[in-house]
Design a protein around this motif. Sequence first.
Motif, PDB file in Angstrom:
ATOM      1  N   TYR A   1      35.574  69.312  11.123  1.00 21.61           N
ATOM      2  CA  TYR A   1      36.936  69.049  10.607  1.00 21.61           C
ATOM      3  C   TYR A   1      37.233  67.557  10.450  1.00 21.61           C
ATOM      4  O   TYR A   1      38.396  67.163  10.396  1.00 21.61           O
ATOM      5  CB  TYR A   1      38.019  69.645  11.529  1.00 21.61           C
ATOM      6  N   THR A   2      36.209  66.719  10.364  1.00 21.91           N
ATOM      7  CA  THR A   2      36.421  65.270  10.359  1.00 21.91           C
ATOM      8  C   THR A   2      36.417  64.719   8.935  1.00 21.91           C
ATOM      9  O   THR A   2      35.431  64.841   8.211  1.00 21.91           O
ATOM     10  CB  THR A   2      35.331  64.567  11.189  1.00 21.91           C
ATOM     11  N   LEU A   3      37.523  64.100   8.570  1.00 19.88           N
ATOM     12  CA  LEU A   3      37.721  63.598   7.205  1.00 19.88           C
ATOM     13  C   LEU A   3      38.003  62.096   7.250  1.00 19.88           C
ATOM     14  O   LEU A   3      38.646  61.608   8.179  1.00 19.88           O
ATOM     15  CB  LEU A   3      38.905  64.344   6.577  1.00 19.88           C
TER      16      LEU A   3
ATOM     17  N   SER B   1      39.829  71.861   2.918  1.00 20.61           N
ATOM     18  CA  SER B   1      40.509  72.496   4.056  1.00 20.61           C
ATOM     19  C   SER B   1      39.848  71.999   5.333  1.00 20.61           C
ATOM     20  O   SER B   1      39.172  72.744   6.032  1.00 20.61           O
ATOM     21  CB  SER B   1      40.433  74.029   3.953  1.00 20.61           C
ATOM     22  N   SER B   2      40.047  70.720   5.604  1.00 26.23           N
ATOM     23  CA  SER B   2      39.403  70.063   6.739  1.00 26.23           C
ATOM     24  C   SER B   2      40.390  69.580   7.787  1.00 26.23           C
ATOM     25  O   SER B   2      40.009  69.371   8.942  1.00 26.23           O
ATOM     26  CB  SER B   2      38.580  68.854   6.250  1.00 26.23           C
ATOM     27  N   THR B   3      41.638  69.379   7.404  1.00 29.38           N
ATOM     28  CA  THR B   3      42.618  68.818   8.322  1.00 29.38           C
ATOM     29  C   THR B   3      42.996  69.829   9.400  1.00 29.38           C
ATOM     30  O   THR B   3      43.400  70.948   9.097  1.00 29.38           O
ATOM     31  CB  THR B   3      43.876  68.369   7.556  1.00 29.38           C
ATOM     32  N   PHE B   4      42.860  69.404  10.648  1.00 26.32           N
ATOM     33  CA  PHE B   4      43.135  70.275  11.787  1.00 26.32           C
ATOM     34  C   PHE B   4      43.965  69.481  12.802  1.00 26.32           C
ATOM     35  O   PHE B   4      43.443  68.976  13.795  1.00 26.32           O
ATOM     36  CB  PHE B   4      41.808  70.739  12.393  1.00 26.32           C
TER      37      PHE B   4
ATOM     38  N   ALA C   1      28.570  66.441  18.472  1.00 28.98           N
ATOM     39  CA  ALA C   1      29.857  66.464  17.790  1.00 28.98           C
ATOM     40  C   ALA C   1      30.433  65.049  17.763  1.00 28.98           C
ATOM     41  O   ALA C   1      30.009  64.164  18.516  1.00 28.98           O
ATOM     42  CB  ALA C   1      30.819  67.421  18.488  1.00 28.98           C
ATOM     43  N   VAL C   2      31.423  64.847  16.895  1.00 28.62           N
ATOM     44  CA  VAL C   2      32.059  63.541  16.738  1.00 28.62           C
ATOM     45  C   VAL C   2      33.565  63.720  16.906  1.00 28.62           C
ATOM     46  O   VAL C   2      34.152  64.652  16.343  1.00 28.62           O
ATOM     47  CB  VAL C   2      31.748  62.949  15.344  1.00 28.62           C
ATOM     48  N   LEU C   3      34.172  62.859  17.685  1.00 29.52           N
ATOM     49  CA  LEU C   3      35.620  62.928  17.875  1.00 29.52           C
ATOM     50  C   LEU C   3      36.309  62.225  16.713  1.00 29.52           C
ATOM     51  O   LEU C   3      36.008  61.078  16.392  1.00 29.52           O
ATOM     52  CB  LEU C   3      36.012  62.267  19.198  1.00 29.52           C
ATOM     53  N   ASP C   4      37.211  62.923  16.075  1.00 27.51           N
ATOM     54  CA  ASP C   4      37.897  62.404  14.898  1.00 27.51           C
ATOM     55  C   ASP C   4      38.869  61.286  15.278  1.00 27.51           C
ATOM     56  O   ASP C   4      39.201  61.085  16.459  1.00 27.51           O
ATOM     57  CB  ASP C   4      38.657  63.553  14.227  1.00 27.51           C
TER      58      ASP C   4
END
Length: 320
Positions: free
Chosen positions: A131-133, A150-153, A178-181
Amino acid sequence: MARRLASISVDLDSLPHYCRIHGLPESLLDARARGLVYTTAVPRFMELLASVGVPGTFFAIGEDVAADAGAARVLRSSHEAGVEVASHSFSHDYALTRRPLESIREDLRRADEVLEAATGVRPVGFRAPGYTLNAALYAATVERGYRYGSSTFPAAPYYTAKAAVMGALALLGCPSRAVLDSPRVLLAPRTPYRPEPARPYSRGRGAVLELPMTVTPRVRFPFIGTFATTLPMPAVRALYRACLGDSFFNFELHAVDVLGAEDGIPPELVRQQRDLRVPVAHKLERLRTLFGWLKSDYDVVTLRDAASHLAVNGQGSPLS
């Protein structure tokens, strides 16, 4: 009266991606376990959607489909049955936003080619890994000509829990991939919007409409498959009711939401991915109920059709 829409989307992340999240070796998985998403989860979702009489959107990973002719056949069958197949990138690299723009472009191009070869139709939607944009990834989606993203969470509890788990795994010496947004996502709009290209978590005039995944007002608790299948039913009902004021409900799930330990998933992964301990029969019955709620309260459509409707009716305009 404005048309109330809902969409049901499923991220088809295969089990190796969960090993990467939890810092586990992918060698835990034999060929059968690696293929469970397409041999088992997708047919279960297809039966669920058909039994309730609603359409769905599958976000497929190009690399998984390219490596498995059976997966490509399952995707084509799903497409022919009315499911929208959208892109979840080629490599599902959690650090996709940290790559150079040219590398991002290449990843999205490869995914489109694989999914078009499988279904005969080029994807018009995109969901980012993890979900990272960011600005570079958003620019690449514009170049690819996607109709929507549809990525924004913007889920504060999810963000906090993810940070805690990643920190704990690092301390244990098995860091997550994983990567923290950026924390800016926590202030992103909850409802469909046109992003500002340089700051895609802000409203602007970007060409690709963004359809955020549903979170509750104020607290921004996520209404996604993981919680919908594991929380007590009174809590799920309360969360659902809290979101009923929205004109668009974007219910996001993962393939593992219909898988469980009884499917022969290695116990090491089941211990880390707690929702895999929930019996499959319970998950299927819970989702059948929730899909029924959506059908009763909304017009359930694919994300592609939702994006088209919202764009035509101005609900994704800069001022919406």
